[in-house]
Design a protein around this motif. Sequence first.
Motif, mmCIF file in Angstrom:
data_model
loop_
_atom_site.group_PDB
_atom_site.id
_atom_site.type_symbol
_atom_site.label_atom_id
_atom_site.label_comp_id
_atom_site.label_asym_id
_atom_site.label_seq_id
_atom_site.Cartn_x
_atom_site.Cartn_y
_atom_site.Cartn_z
ATOM 1 N N ALA A 5 -5.212 34.990 85.003
ATOM 2 C CA ALA A 5 -5.160 36.425 84.306
ATOM 3 C C ALA A 5 -4.239 37.164 84.929
ATOM 4 N N PRO A 6 -4.057 37.163 86.177
ATOM 5 C CA PRO A 6 -3.128 38.138 86.996
ATOM 6 C C PRO A 6 -1.402 37.790 86.372
ATOM 7 N N GLU A 7 -1.210 36.496 86.460
ATOM 8 C CA GLU A 7 -0.206 35.790 85.946
ATOM 9 C C GLU A 7 0.482 36.312 84.431
ATOM 10 N N VAL A 8 -0.617 36.184 83.882
ATOM 11 C CA VAL A 8 -0.416 36.281 82.349
ATOM 12 C C VAL A 8 -0.259 37.806 82.150
ATOM 13 N N ALA A 9 -1.116 38.885 82.734
ATOM 14 C CA ALA A 9 -0.934 40.368 82.844
ATOM 15 C C ALA A 9 0.617 40.757 83.357
ATOM 16 N N VAL A 10 1.052 40.079 84.302
ATOM 17 C CA VAL A 10 2.384 40.524 84.686
ATOM 18 C C VAL A 10 3.525 40.031 83.778
ATOM 19 N N ARG A 11 3.219 38.717 83.182
ATOM 20 C CA ARG A 11 4.392 38.151 82.419
ATOM 21 C C ARG A 11 4.432 39.001 81.186
ATOM 22 N N LYS A 12 3.264 39.484 80.546
ATOM 23 C CA LYS A 12 3.222 40.319 79.339
ATOM 24 C C LYS A 12 4.213 41.588 79.701
ATOM 25 N N LEU A 13 3.783 42.146 80.967
ATOM 26 C CA LEU A 13 4.668 43.491 81.047
ATOM 27 C C LEU A 13 5.956 43.328 81.167
ATOM 28 N N LEU A 14 6.267 42.113 81.945
ATOM 29 C CA LEU A 14 7.771 41.774 82.120
ATOM 30 C C LEU A 14 8.291 41.576 80.666
ATOM 31 N N HIS A 15 8.050 40.671 79.943
ATOM 32 C CA HIS A 15 8.329 40.435 78.624
ATOM 33 C C HIS A 15 8.425 41.754 77.732
ATOM 34 N N GLN A 71 -10.538 23.918 88.585
ATOM 35 C CA GLN A 71 -9.792 25.242 88.969
ATOM 36 C C GLN A 71 -8.448 25.379 88.265
ATOM 37 N N GLY A 72 -8.290 26.487 87.471
ATOM 38 C CA GLY A 72 -7.170 26.946 86.944
ATOM 39 C C GLY A 72 -5.991 27.192 88.012
ATOM 40 N N SER A 73 -4.834 26.439 87.750
ATOM 41 C CA SER A 73 -3.603 26.709 88.673
ATOM 42 C C SER A 73 -2.556 27.376 88.132
ATOM 43 N N ARG A 74 -2.727 27.697 86.680
ATOM 44 C CA ARG A 74 -1.413 28.131 86.049
ATOM 45 C C ARG A 74 -2.169 28.986 84.856
ATOM 46 N N ASP A 75 -1.390 29.852 84.322
ATOM 47 C CA ASP A 75 -1.853 30.969 83.419
ATOM 48 C C ASP A 75 -3.055 31.623 83.707
ATOM 49 N N VAL A 128 8.476 29.641 82.857
ATOM 50 C CA VAL A 128 7.035 29.489 83.726
ATOM 51 C C VAL A 128 6.759 28.490 84.597
ATOM 52 N N ASN A 129 6.260 28.405 85.558
ATOM 53 C CA ASN A 129 5.822 27.183 86.218
ATOM 54 C C ASN A 129 7.456 26.243 86.422
ATOM 55 N N PHE A 130 8.248 26.882 86.766
ATOM 56 C CA PHE A 130 9.623 26.256 87.030
ATOM 57 C C PHE A 130 9.236 25.595 88.190
ATOM 58 N N PRO A 131 10.138 24.152 88.165
ATOM 59 C CA PRO A 131 9.851 23.319 89.187
ATOM 60 C C PRO A 131 10.789 23.872 90.489
ATOM 61 N N VAL A 132 10.263 23.768 91.896
ATOM 62 C CA VAL A 132 11.034 24.190 92.856
ATOM 63 C C VAL A 132 12.317 23.101 93.039
ATOM 64 N N PRO A 133 13.302 23.632 92.933
ATOM 65 C CA PRO A 133 14.532 22.683 93.285
ATOM 66 C C PRO A 133 14.474 21.806 94.712
ATOM 67 N N GLY A 134 14.442 20.755 94.563
ATOM 68 C CA GLY A 134 14.330 19.796 95.739
ATOM 69 C C GLY A 134 12.963 19.651 96.358
ATOM 70 N N MET A 135 11.805 20.115 95.689
ATOM 71 C CA MET A 135 10.539 19.670 96.065
ATOM 72 C C MET A 135 9.860 19.579 95.267
ATOM 73 N N PRO A 136 9.282 17.998 94.972
ATOM 74 C CA PRO A 136 8.487 17.534 94.090
ATOM 75 C C PRO A 136 7.169 18.229 94.028
ATOM 76 N N ARG A 137 6.400 18.530 92.873
ATOM 77 C CA ARG A 137 5.182 18.800 92.918
ATOM 78 C C ARG A 137 4.794 20.277 93.397
ATOM 79 N N ARG A 138 6.074 21.233 93.221
ATOM 80 C CA ARG A 138 5.802 22.375 93.260
ATOM 81 C C ARG A 138 6.630 23.321 92.517
ATOM 82 N N PHE A 180 5.822 34.565 93.093
ATOM 83 C CA PHE A 180 4.431 33.937 93.102
ATOM 84 C C PHE A 180 3.434 34.972 93.027
ATOM 85 N N LEU A 181 2.440 34.450 92.383
ATOM 86 C CA LEU A 181 1.020 35.387 92.536
ATOM 87 C C LEU A 181 -0.073 34.336 92.897
#
Length: 132
Positions: free
Chosen positions: A10-20, A4-8, A28-38, A52-53
């Motif tokens: 279709a909705p994420e890519v569509a939003v990122r293209k618009l923002l760019h 199961q894809g957890s990153r990239d 993209v997929n920036f680590p949550v400060p102080g929370m490993p593995r998130r 978050f999408l």
Amino acid sequence: MSKQGSRDTAPEVAVRKLLHAMGLRYRVNFPVPGMPRRTIDIAFSRAKIAVFLDGCFWHGCPQHATHPKSNSEWWRSKLSKNMVRDQETTEHLKSQGWIVLRFWEHELPDEIAATVTDTWTHQRELTRKNTR
């Protein structure tokens, strides 16, 4: 589940293209400060905006969530833990001064991008006022 894809998604890519295209730069997929593995799907680290999408199935969308019939107790537990984890992540980021924006995968990318852009613009204006 490992397939199961957890990153990239279709909705994420569509939003990122618009923002760019609007001139915004983000992490993209920036680590949550102080929370490993998130990770944050789309992060504006200077402005402290986390986007978050969330997938309807995995995060319990009130409109579209489904509940598998096979192995239902395990799935109920798994999906409940996902929702609790989402809430913990949101609370943690807010306590660190972040603005947290959560959207469902079924929401329109242009509406999501508009909300994110408005929030980013507002945050930038506040920062400029405070530094004068």
